[in-house]
Write an enzyme that holds these catalytic residues in place. Sequence first.
Site, PDB file in Angstrom:
ATOM      1  N   SER A   1       0.850  -1.188   0.000  1.00 45.19           N
ATOM      2  CA  SER A   1       0.000   0.000   0.000  1.00 45.19           C
ATOM      3  C   SER A   1       0.884   1.236   0.000  1.00 45.19           C
ATOM      4  CB  SER A   1      -0.885   0.009   1.256  1.00 45.19           C
ATOM      5  OG  SER A   1      -1.553   1.241   1.403  1.00 45.19           O
TER       6      SER A   1
ATOM      7  N   TYR B   1      -2.404  -0.576  10.468  1.00 50.99           N
ATOM      8  CA  TYR B   1      -2.295  -0.907   9.042  1.00 50.99           C
ATOM      9  C   TYR B   1      -0.967  -0.420   8.478  1.00 50.99           C
ATOM     10  CZ  TYR B   1      -3.704  -1.399   4.149  1.00 50.99           C
ATOM     11  OH  TYR B   1      -3.778  -1.753   2.823  1.00 50.99           O
TER      12      TYR B   1
ATOM     13  N   LYS C   1       2.207  -2.637   6.832  1.00 50.76           N
ATOM     14  CA  LYS C   1       2.676  -2.452   5.459  1.00 50.76           C
ATOM     15  C   LYS C   1       4.121  -1.939   5.417  1.00 50.76           C
ATOM     16  CE  LYS C   1      -1.083  -3.842   3.411  1.00 50.76           C
ATOM     17  NZ  LYS C   1      -1.111  -5.114   2.652  1.00 50.76           N
TER      18      LYS C   1
END
Length: 254
Positions: free
Chosen positions: A146, A159, A163
């Site tokens: 991402s 998150y 990542k």
Amino acid sequence: MQLPKTPSLRLDGRRALVPGASSGIGLGAATALARAGAKVCCVGRNAARLDALCTAFDTEGLTAEALPLDITNIDSVRKELASRPPFDIVVNSAGLARHTAALDTTPENYDSVMNINLRAAYFLSTAAAERMINAGRPGSIIHVSSQMGHVGGIDRSVYCASKHALEGMMKAMAIEWGKHDIRINTICPTFIRTPLSEQTLAIPERRAWIESNIQLGRIGEIQDIMGAVIYLASDAAALVTGTALMIDGGWTAE
């Protein structure tokens, strides 16, 4: 003068494994690989959706099979990969988001996100690479990361952590496996219109924040990632490893 030969983007004769293939970015990746000639093994937890996907592929004359599997079950992943010929291509699009303010993050949500976004990705990579190495075959491993693996985001501490860690994992594995001609990279999309992103896009202030950061002025679509997957899987990217391909509309350009 002899002109150089352009590397092929075709994947005929190659076998591809796509966890998370039943929806969203994974569906786009599996479709792109199949249309480029690869035989695609579609992985997910929903057997009915996988069967429907394979039926749709069959109507286009594409080759695919369904493999119901939870990739967080490391033993099952190793067993399935050990029972099959090595895959030439792995595109891991399985992922999870639990967006909350950092102070509201529960240990349960933290563990859920890290379990699939990092732990499962790590051991899927090692299981696939081990099969390639033992068979003396080159390969391409691609993880859907991402833009949030390179910047921070609102209510995305866990998150982003998963990542950013995935990006570091990919770089270290690229150094280790380069001598075996195994390439490992990530693609890093911005917000792509998928079932996973719809809740965020439905909040007007969040959508405004997203659109203000995408320099090309639009939300991403599934089609925007398909070419990148084919490129990294193919001979056109034969010298590309240990890198992140940004598909973020310019979000990280600043």
